[in-house]
Design an enzyme around this catalytic site. Structure first.
Site, PDB file in Angstrom:
ATOM      1  N   CYS A 100       3.806  13.104 -38.541  1.00 55.35           N
ATOM      2  CA  CYS A 100       5.006  12.630 -39.230  1.00 55.35           C
ATOM      3  C   CYS A 100       5.941  13.801 -39.520  1.00 55.35           C
ATOM      4  O   CYS A 100       7.159  13.701 -39.404  1.00 55.35           O
ATOM      5  CB  CYS A 100       4.639  11.911 -40.521  1.00 55.35           C
ATOM      6  SG  CYS A 100       6.057  11.105 -41.292  1.00 55.35           S
ATOM      7  N   CYS A 136       0.854  -1.183   0.000  1.00 57.70           N
ATOM      8  CA  CYS A 136       0.000   0.000   0.000  1.00 57.70           C
ATOM      9  C   CYS A 136       0.891   1.233   0.000  1.00 57.70           C
ATOM     10  O   CYS A 136       1.728   1.404   0.880  1.00 57.70           O
ATOM     11  CB  CYS A 136      -0.928   0.011   1.210  1.00 57.70           C
ATOM     12  SG  CYS A 136      -1.911   1.513   1.279  1.00 57.70           S
TER      13      CYS A 136
END
Lengths: 445, 429
Positions: free
Chosen positions: B373, B157
């Site tokens: 691109c 935890c």
């Protein structure tokens, strides 16, 4: 997100909308809020459980979605094309408070087509050992009732007057609104359940149904649908007029043989069948198509979706108007005279309540008049069983158990309320099946 | 009056016809009817909730972590959740500052016992967290006595308000080995150690647990994270009266990290322990991904926080259909099938090179691939301003597939292999 309606497809009598592809379906299902109390479900008269099948699509359980639809709605494929969703499930959709509602019938079509194309298992054939039930009519109400009874292990026989089943979906809804595959798929599922359908079997004599009840059928479900379309006295003497039922049937079965090129067509009426007739007439090449209705545009009983289709097809709406005279040569209609109307009292859409507006007279050149002003059911139904109680224009009266005054004879679909939708008829069939099961389990007649 | 049509009764009809795959798994000698479990969290907080989850179809439950209140009294901070949103997508991740159970230990033990009594065929795993040696022993014994099938040791935890517990222990190999062996000595039921992902390499910790006698490993617990900051008052969220903390992050966003840790452990011959996989599981496909990476059982919380226990129906039906379609008789047959394909990047075959292929019919002309691109890859996309269609300059394309991943049409861009001996290829030249 709905796929656009393609008028070119309508003109070719091909399905007017593309199906949702996988990407569309996932996106659409992800818009669903997966509501706790699923108001869409409450909006479905057939109990199709859209909340469940949308959730199943959302979590990629596509076959599960197909099963939910098929299992809850014997005409789930047909409904994915014909349901007036804007008045039912989509009207109730919580998303409507934020944006466009979920495209529920689009997802429904995606799911059943996915199931069919990806080898979903056949439905379970019942044991047929709980009793025999006869169903008159293989339309939505009859098929839905048959499916439910078969699942409860009854042996079910449907008597259908036509050579094929499907009712209005088969004979009256133009091909651009529904695929043949949808009707066929629902039928094949019904056959898998073990339901027998006897075609070309018209109930003609008063003895036949009593005979069925005496010869092994514990119960009969009357779902023979509408018998004839209503026609106005005004047009009685003319040759170039027809009713929507005859017209749409011709459109459905032989649209290639109908040529309306260069013709002006007037449709009388403002409901779904009027729009289907008008759109079909336009698709068949009519020069001008007029849709003449007493109701104003926002009062038309047709769905907004249908009105949209009609507009795409350039239908001229003469909404909120009344025909005053027929112009003719010999017994041929050549034109119609009409006038705009307003309502004397709001909310009553009938001719007695219409007040003509001075100075709004118009006339139209017309080559064909199609009357789409409702149905006159009944005349035949009274002949089927001696003593069957009907009301008014021949609507069969049923009690809260869906039973007629003849013990063991139940009724649903258009024979109990003309002008109902397919999905309501399916709900009728389902409820009747439950009632018939109760009736037989309690000892029958 | 007619009864309202019951959809439930009809579903049973449907069940008659559907072929159902055997989803059962054996994990540490325990039979699970399906691999789907609730993980230790608010979704498994008490009898009533767990009972509803079992009824919904969950195969097992890891009960919310028990601690000894006599050693340390849990008080939950408030507010303690914050969602991570992306654009219009809400809840792509969830940050929580939840502590272990704040309910009375006796009540929790009573609930565990009742659950085992009411659901003898379901698997109940007791998650425990000690704050000292004695606590670990006591909690293990109490859980076993209550009838828990198994233990999960919470070493992970990330937000415990006590410094001798939680993920701090989970990064300390010796403590992990020590506490595991204390628990193993205290009880006979199988013991699973839950790992923290807040560590570079999970293996040494998992191996320490194994050294201590652990029978299985579960992973991942949540990832320490900060999801949002209020830009008006400069306070990170959740704003706990002016302060916040880097606390446990979970949900769909963490699934890629979790898959990585599961594959690390599944591929370790030295570890060789069964794994219970956790991290962003929402659908049967997520579940399948973890099975293919080596998870025998699966644990879910965040998806249940968002959608409720009902998601189990689609996990079961979807996974079952997948198995039937492919003639898979048991999940064992596919366990870890993808893990073996994870190799070191040094072992990639770089002789294999691809270029993008854009389906002109499907291209909607938005130019997103062009922008990405142009600014983020090798300027290999051409955009025709007249036709508004994108196309690939194969000599410039390096086959990175950025274009495919930004394209709004999911099946518009694909790729094909190029022969690097014959074709010019930007990645080679």
């Amino acid at each position: 997100m709905k796929k656009p309606i393609n008028p070119e497809k309508i003109r070719k009598f091909e399905t007017m909308r593309k199906p949702l592809n996988l990407q569309d379906a996932i996106k659409e299902a992800n818009r669903c809020l997966l509501c706790h109390d699923a108001p869409c479900n409450k909006g479905c008269p057939a109990g199709t459980d859209p909340a469940r099948f949308i959730r199943q699509i959302r979590f990629y359980n596509f076959k599960g979605a197909a099963r939910t639809i098929r299992n809850n709605n014997a005409m789930g494929s047909v409904c994915s094309f014909l349901c007036p969703v804007e008045k039912l499930c989509e009207k109730e959709c919580s998303v409507l408070a934020l944006e466009d509602p979920i495209n529920i019938n689009g997802l429904q079509r995606f799911a059943w087509e996915y199931g069919k194309n990806n080898g979903i298992e056949k439905q379970y054939k019942g044991n047929q050992n709980q009793g025999n039930v006869a169903i008159i009519g293989a339309g939505p109400a009859g098929m839905s009732c048959a499916a439910e009874l078969a699942k409860m292990d009854y042996k079910v026989t449907i008597f259908e007057k036509e050579e094929e089943s499907g009712g209005v979906a088969k004979w009256n809804i133009p091909d651009f609104r529904i695929t043949k595959e949808a009707v066929d798929y629902d039928l094949s599922n019904l056959k898998d359940l073990g339901v027998e359908i006897i075609y070309n079997k018209k109930i003609e004599s008063q003895n036949e149904i009593p005979k069925m009840l005496n010869n092994g059928y514990q119960s009969v479900f009357l779902a023979s649908g509408i018998s004839e379309a209503y026609e106005l006295k005004l047009f009685e003497e003319y040759s170039n007029t027809t009713n929507y039922s005859a017209f749409l049937r011709d459109v459905k079965t032989k649209h290639n043989e109908i040529d309306l090129k260069g013709k002006n067509v007037a449709i009388i009426g403002g409901g779904s069948v009027a729009i289907d007739s008008a759109t079909s007439a336009a698709a068949l090449g009519a020069k001008k198509v007029y849709l003449i209705s007493l109701e104003h545009l926002d009062e038309l009983p047709a769905d907004k979706e249908e009105i949209k289709i009609a507009r795409l097809m350039n239908i001229v709406f003469k909404a909120g108007s009344q025909i005053t005279d027929v112009i003719s040569t010999d017994n041929e209609i050549t034109g119609l005279k009409g006038i705009e109307i307003e309502w004397i009292e709001q909310g009553k859409f009938n001719s007695e309540n219409a007040r003509q507006i001075d100075g709004t007279e118009f006339s139209l050149n017309v080559d064909l008049v199609i009357q789409a002003i409702g149905t006159r059911s009944g005349k035949e139904i009274n002949k089927t069983i001696p003593g069957l109680i009907t009301k008014g224009n021949g609507i069969v009266i049923i009690n809260e158990n869906r039973e007629t005054n003849i013990p063991g004879v139940f009724a649903g679909g258009d024979v109990i309320s003309t002008g109902a939708t397919v999905v309501q008829a399916i709900g009728d069939g389902k409820n009747a099946a439950k009632a018939i099961d109760n009736f037989i389990k309690k000892g029958g007649r | 009056m007619l009864q309202k049509l019951s959809i439930t009764s009809l579903r049973k009809e449907e069940d008659k016809m559907r072929a159902k795959a055997d989803l059962s798994v054996n994990f540490c000698g325990i039979e699970f009817e399906n691999p789907f479990c609730l993980s230790s969290s608010p979704v498994s907080n008490a009898y009533e909730m767990c009972a509803r989850a079992f009824d919904a179809g969950w195969g097992g439950i890891v009960y919310k972590t028990l601690g000894m209140e006599s050693t340390f009294k849990i008080v939950m901070p408030s507010p303690r959740l914050n969602a991570y949103n992306y654009g219009d997508k809400r809840f792509v991740g969830l940050q929580n500052a939840e502590q272990i159970s704040d309910r009375n230990i006796a009540d929790n033990i009573k609930d565990i016992a009742l659950l085992k009594k009411q659901y003898p065929n379901k698997v109940l795993i007791s998650s425990i967290m000690g704050f000292n040696d004695q606590d670990w022993e006591t909690l293990a014994k109490m859980s076993e006595d209550a009838g828990a099938n198994m233990l999960e040791l919470n070493f992970s935890c990330p937000q415990m308000a006590i410094k001798t517990a939680g993920h701090r222990i989970g990064q300390d190999y010796e403590s992990v080995a020590n506490f595991t062996s204390i628990v193993k000595k205290a009880c006979k039921i199988p013991v699973m150690a839950k790992m923290t992902p807040n560590i570079t390499n999970m293996l040494p910790v998992a191996l320490a647990a194994k050294e201590g006698g652990a029978d299985a490993i579960s992973a991942i617990n949540t990832i320490k994270a900060i999801t949002d900051i209020d830009i008006d008052n400069f306070t990170p969220l959740p704003n706990i009266k002016g302060h916040s903390a880097a606390t446990g992050f979970s949900g769909p966003s963490v699934k890629p990290v979790a898959l990585r840790f599961i594959s690390d452990m599944y591929n370790s011959k030295k570890l060789d322990l069964p794994l219970s996989a956790i991290g962003g599981i929402e659908t049967w496909i997520d579940a399948l991904h973890f099975i293919l990476m080596g998870g025998t059982t699966l644990q879910v919380t965040t998806a249940v926080l968002r959608y409720g226990y009902r998601i189990i129906e689609d996990m079961i039906e979807g996974l079952s259909d997948y198995m039937i379609e492919r003639n898979i008789n048991s999940l064992d047959e596919i366990l870890g099938k993808a893990a073996g394909k994870i190799v070191d990047p040094a072992d990639f075959n770089t002789q294999y090179q691809v270029v993008s292929v854009i389906d002109e019919e499907k291209c909607i002309g938005c130019g997103q691939c062009y922008i990405s691109c142009h600014d983020g890859a090798n300027q290999a996309i051409k955009f025709d301003p007249e036709t508004r269609k994108a196309s690939v300059d194969e000599e410039r394309c390096v086959g990175c597939m950025l274009c495919k991943h930004v394209c709004p049409v999911w099946d518009c861009v694909s790729y094909r292999e190029v022969d690097t001996k014959v074709d010019k290829h930007a990645a080679i030249f």
